[in-house]
Design a protein around this motif. Structure first.
Motif, PDB file in Angstrom:
ATOM      1  N   ALA A 112       0.833  -1.209   0.000  1.00  0.00           N
ATOM      2  CA  ALA A 112       0.000   0.000   0.000  1.00  0.00           C
ATOM      3  C   ALA A 112       0.865   1.255   0.000  1.00  0.00           C
ATOM      4  CB  ALA A 112      -0.934  -0.009   1.211  1.00  0.00           C
ATOM      5  N   GLN A 113       1.938   1.253   0.780  1.00  0.00           N
ATOM      6  CA  GLN A 113       2.833   2.411   0.792  1.00  0.00           C
ATOM      7  C   GLN A 113       3.575   2.542  -0.535  1.00  0.00           C
ATOM      8  OE1 GLN A 113       4.467   0.902   4.560  1.00  0.00           O
ATOM      9  NE2 GLN A 113       4.401   3.005   5.323  1.00  0.00           N
ATOM     10  N   LEU A 114       3.990   1.423  -1.095  1.00  0.00           N
ATOM     11  CA  LEU A 114       4.695   1.471  -2.376  1.00  0.00           C
ATOM     12  C   LEU A 114       3.778   1.939  -3.506  1.00  0.00           C
ATOM     13  CD1 LEU A 114       6.837  -1.780  -2.050  1.00  0.00           C
ATOM     14  CD2 LEU A 114       7.595   0.594  -1.805  1.00  0.00           C
ATOM     15  N   GLN A 115       2.472   1.729  -3.350  1.00  0.00           N
ATOM     16  CA  GLN A 115       1.529   2.254  -4.328  1.00  0.00           C
ATOM     17  C   GLN A 115       1.519   3.781  -4.296  1.00  0.00           C
ATOM     18  OE1 GLN A 115      -0.229   0.648  -6.750  1.00  0.00           O
ATOM     19  NE2 GLN A 115      -0.753   2.726  -7.413  1.00  0.00           N
ATOM     20  N   VAL A 116       1.706   4.364  -3.104  1.00  0.00           N
ATOM     21  CA  VAL A 116       1.829   5.821  -2.990  1.00  0.00           C
ATOM     22  C   VAL A 116       3.074   6.288  -3.736  1.00  0.00           C
ATOM     23  CG1 VAL A 116       2.162   7.739  -1.380  1.00  0.00           C
ATOM     24  CG2 VAL A 116       0.579   5.883  -0.800  1.00  0.00           C
ATOM     25  N   TRP A 117       4.172   5.550  -3.571  1.00  0.00           N
ATOM     26  CA  TRP A 117       5.389   5.892  -4.311  1.00  0.00           C
ATOM     27  C   TRP A 117       5.105   5.873  -5.813  1.00  0.00           C
ATOM     28  CZ3 TRP A 117      10.387   3.317  -1.963  1.00  0.00           C
ATOM     29  CH2 TRP A 117      10.370   3.442  -0.565  1.00  0.00           C
ATOM     30  N   ARG A 118       4.428   4.812  -6.244  1.00  0.00           N
ATOM     31  CA  ARG A 118       4.149   4.646  -7.677  1.00  0.00           C
ATOM     32  C   ARG A 118       3.320   5.810  -8.209  1.00  0.00           C
ATOM     33  NH1 ARG A 118       3.133  -0.952 -10.595  1.00  0.00           N
ATOM     34  NH2 ARG A 118       2.615  -0.236 -12.699  1.00  0.00           N
ATOM     35  N   SER A 119       2.346   6.257  -7.425  1.00  0.00           N
ATOM     36  CA  SER A 119       1.472   7.344  -7.870  1.00  0.00           C
ATOM     37  C   SER A 119       2.224   8.663  -8.006  1.00  0.00           C
ATOM     38  CB  SER A 119       0.313   7.515  -6.878  1.00  0.00           C
ATOM     39  OG  SER A 119      -0.485   6.345  -6.833  1.00  0.00           O
ATOM     40  N   ALA A 120       3.299   8.823  -7.238  1.00  0.00           N
ATOM     41  CA  ALA A 120       4.066  10.066  -7.292  1.00  0.00           C
ATOM     42  C   ALA A 120       5.047  10.101  -8.460  1.00  0.00           C
ATOM     43  CB  ALA A 120       4.828  10.260  -5.988  1.00  0.00           C
ATOM     44  N   LEU A 121       5.331   8.943  -9.025  1.00  0.00           N
ATOM     45  CA  LEU A 121       6.338   8.857 -10.080  1.00  0.00           C
ATOM     46  C   LEU A 121       5.733   9.134 -11.450  1.00  0.00           C
ATOM     47  CD1 LEU A 121       8.208   5.632  -8.885  1.00  0.00           C
ATOM     48  CD2 LEU A 121       8.909   8.019  -8.552  1.00  0.00           C
ATOM     49  N   ALA A 122       6.529   9.758 -12.297  1.00  0.00           N
ATOM     50  CA  ALA A 122       6.107   9.996 -13.675  1.00  0.00           C
ATOM     51  C   ALA A 122       6.181   8.695 -14.469  1.00  0.00           C
ATOM     52  CB  ALA A 122       7.007  11.054 -14.312  1.00  0.00           C
ATOM     53  N   GLU A 123       5.574   8.708 -15.640  1.00  0.00           N
ATOM     54  CA  GLU A 123       5.704   7.556 -16.528  1.00  0.00           C
ATOM     55  C   GLU A 123       7.179   7.379 -16.902  1.00  0.00           C
ATOM     56  OE1 GLU A 123       3.872   5.928 -20.789  1.00  0.00           O
ATOM     57  OE2 GLU A 123       3.349   7.917 -20.018  1.00  0.00           O
ATOM     58  N   LYS A 124       7.636   6.152 -16.896  1.00  0.00           N
ATOM     59  CA  LYS A 124       9.028   5.813 -17.185  1.00  0.00           C
ATOM     60  C   LYS A 124       9.991   6.424 -16.160  1.00  0.00           C
ATOM     61  CE  LYS A 124       8.262   5.328 -22.163  1.00  0.00           C
ATOM     62  NZ  LYS A 124       8.693   5.744 -23.526  1.00  0.00           N
ATOM     63  N   ALA A 125       9.525   6.540 -14.933  1.00  0.00           N
ATOM     64  CA  ALA A 125      10.377   7.076 -13.868  1.00  0.00           C
ATOM     65  C   ALA A 125      11.481   6.084 -13.521  1.00  0.00           C
ATOM     66  CB  ALA A 125       9.538   7.378 -12.632  1.00  0.00           C
ATOM     67  N   GLU A 126      12.506   6.614 -12.866  1.00  0.00           N
ATOM     68  CA  GLU A 126      13.657   5.804 -12.474  1.00  0.00           C
ATOM     69  C   GLU A 126      13.957   5.998 -10.993  1.00  0.00           C
ATOM     70  OE1 GLU A 126      15.756   6.354 -16.872  1.00  0.00           O
ATOM     71  OE2 GLU A 126      16.683   7.242 -15.087  1.00  0.00           O
ATOM     72  N   ILE A 127      14.335   4.907 -10.331  1.00  0.00           N
ATOM     73  CA  ILE A 127      14.767   4.956  -8.937  1.00  0.00           C
ATOM     74  C   ILE A 127      16.209   4.485  -8.883  1.00  0.00           C
ATOM     75  CG2 ILE A 127      14.416   4.062  -6.603  1.00  0.00           C
ATOM     76  CD1 ILE A 127      11.482   3.657  -7.268  1.00  0.00           C
ATOM     77  N   LEU A 128      17.070   5.265  -8.238  1.00  0.00           N
ATOM     78  CA  LEU A 128      18.475   4.911  -8.095  1.00  0.00           C
ATOM     79  C   LEU A 128      18.760   4.649  -6.620  1.00  0.00           C
ATOM     80  CD1 LEU A 128      18.248   6.623 -10.813  1.00  0.00           C
ATOM     81  CD2 LEU A 128      20.713   7.009 -10.546  1.00  0.00           C
ATOM     82  N   LEU A 129      19.210   3.429  -6.317  1.00  0.00           N
ATOM     83  CA  LEU A 129      19.475   3.004  -4.947  1.00  0.00           C
ATOM     84  C   LEU A 129      20.986   2.928  -4.741  1.00  0.00           C
ATOM     85  CD1 LEU A 129      16.866   0.087  -4.741  1.00  0.00           C
ATOM     86  CD2 LEU A 129      16.550   2.489  -4.086  1.00  0.00           C
TER      87      LEU A 129
END
Length: 337
Positions: A112-129
């Motif tokens: 559920a929390q990761l869905q919030v992350w997903r909603s904030a990201l643009a299409e074709k977004a990138e996450i760098l860890l």
């Protein structure tokens, strides 16, 4: 509270960070944006903050609060984020975020929390860890792949140590789930001067001095393969054996331990070794053979190493009571007369 820092107010923020509550965060316009999240438990995190390339929005995670919740709070009122950079400690398949760990075992529990992350990201977004070894091995790659599926983002993550080259680190994010176009969020100058690496410490234990009821405090030696983070590291343990606390012994803080309870101790920031004392109770009673076993237990901010259980070795040939006027062996605790 989650703290917000932008490069425009960096000079002021170096002395005082401005706290931002979720209520004060307003929806941002739908445009390509880049967010950088830095965990303040990282050693010398200030150098990372100062080295972020201008144009990124920078947020800080409080070290002693759940980082998953903090990031969710940050992203809940956001939209159009093209790239999300997360600087934190890591190990294979685990991202340490504040006081909490995100790993393959609990990803679905945080859906559920990761869905919030997903909603904030643009299409074709990138996450760098940037955490050390997050994508190392099958476990690490499975974690990154699953996180990519849950967030809808392409992810780049480190498969080895991240940070200072002299300590074995680099700034290459070796594993990618898709085509990553974002550049690293740090300037080359910041990468060159940062002296730390970003792993979670691995903790082991070994028995030291054997306790005796009169005059000898027992010791367990705790070893970390990387320094304890800012604020110290709380390590959990389980005592067992036939000797009991507090009837037969108590624990006290030895070198590099700032506090201790019946089931945990705190290792001082920056330390790689520490000593846990075992203080026998001198009750004047000749006890039968007793054992005292210490087993490290899982917790936040560290991994368990290969040796997590230690005990004081009993004498190989215990002396029967009354046959020797100088000493009486009582298993792992020996009483001198």
């Amino acid at each position: 509270m989650t703290s917000l820092l932008t490069l425009d107010n960096l000079a002021m923020a170096q002395s005082t960070f401005r706290n931002v509550s979720s209520a004060s965060l307003q929806p941002m316009p739908s445009r390509a944006r880049s967010l950088v999240i830095i965990d303040t438990s990282l050693d010398d995190y200030q150098t990372l903050v100062e080295g972020v390339i201008p144009g990124h929005e920078v947020y800080l995670l409080e070290a002693h609060q759940c980082g998953i919740t903090q990031i969710t709070q940050i992203l809940r009122e956001q939209m159009g984020i093209a790239s999300l950079h997360i600087f934190s400690h890591g190990r294979s398949g685990t991202l340490q975020l504040g006081s909490s760990a995100l790993n393959l075992d609990n990803l679905l529990a945080h859906a559920a929390q990761l869905q919030v992350w997903r909603s904030a990201l643009a299409e074709k977004a990138e996450i760098l860890l940037y955490g050390c070894e997050v994508a190392q091995g099958k476990l690490g790659k499975a974690f990154v792949d699953t996180l990519s599926q849950l967030t809808g983002a392409d992810i780049a993550a480190s498969a080895n140590l991240t940070g200072n080259a002299a300590k074995g680190g680099d700034w290459v994010l070796e594993f990618q789930t898709g085509s990553i176009e974002s550049s690293l969020a740090l300037t080359q100058a910041a990468r060159d001067i940062y002296t730390e690496i970003l792993p979670l410490p691995r903790v082991t234990v070994a028995a030291g001095t054997t306790p005796a009821e009169i005059g000898t405090t027992g010791t367990f030696t705790i070893t970390l393969d990387s320094p304890a983070p800012v604020g110290g590291l709380t390590v959990n343990f389980t005592p067992s054996g036939t000797a009991t606390n507090p009837a037969d012994y108590s624990f006290s803080a030895g070198s590099n331990i700032t506090s201790v309870s019946a089931t945990s101790f705190v290792i001082a920031a920056g330390a790689t070794t520490a000593t846990l004392n075992v203080v026998p109770v001198n009750d004047g009673i000749v006890d039968p053979a007793e054992t005292m076993i210490l087993s490290l237990a899982a917790g936040n901010g560290y991994f368990l190493g290969s040796t997590v259980t230690a005990q004081f070795a009993a004498p190989s040939s215990p002396v029967p009571v009354g046959l020797n006027p100088d000493s009486v062996a009582i298993g792992d605790f020996k009483r001198r007369w």
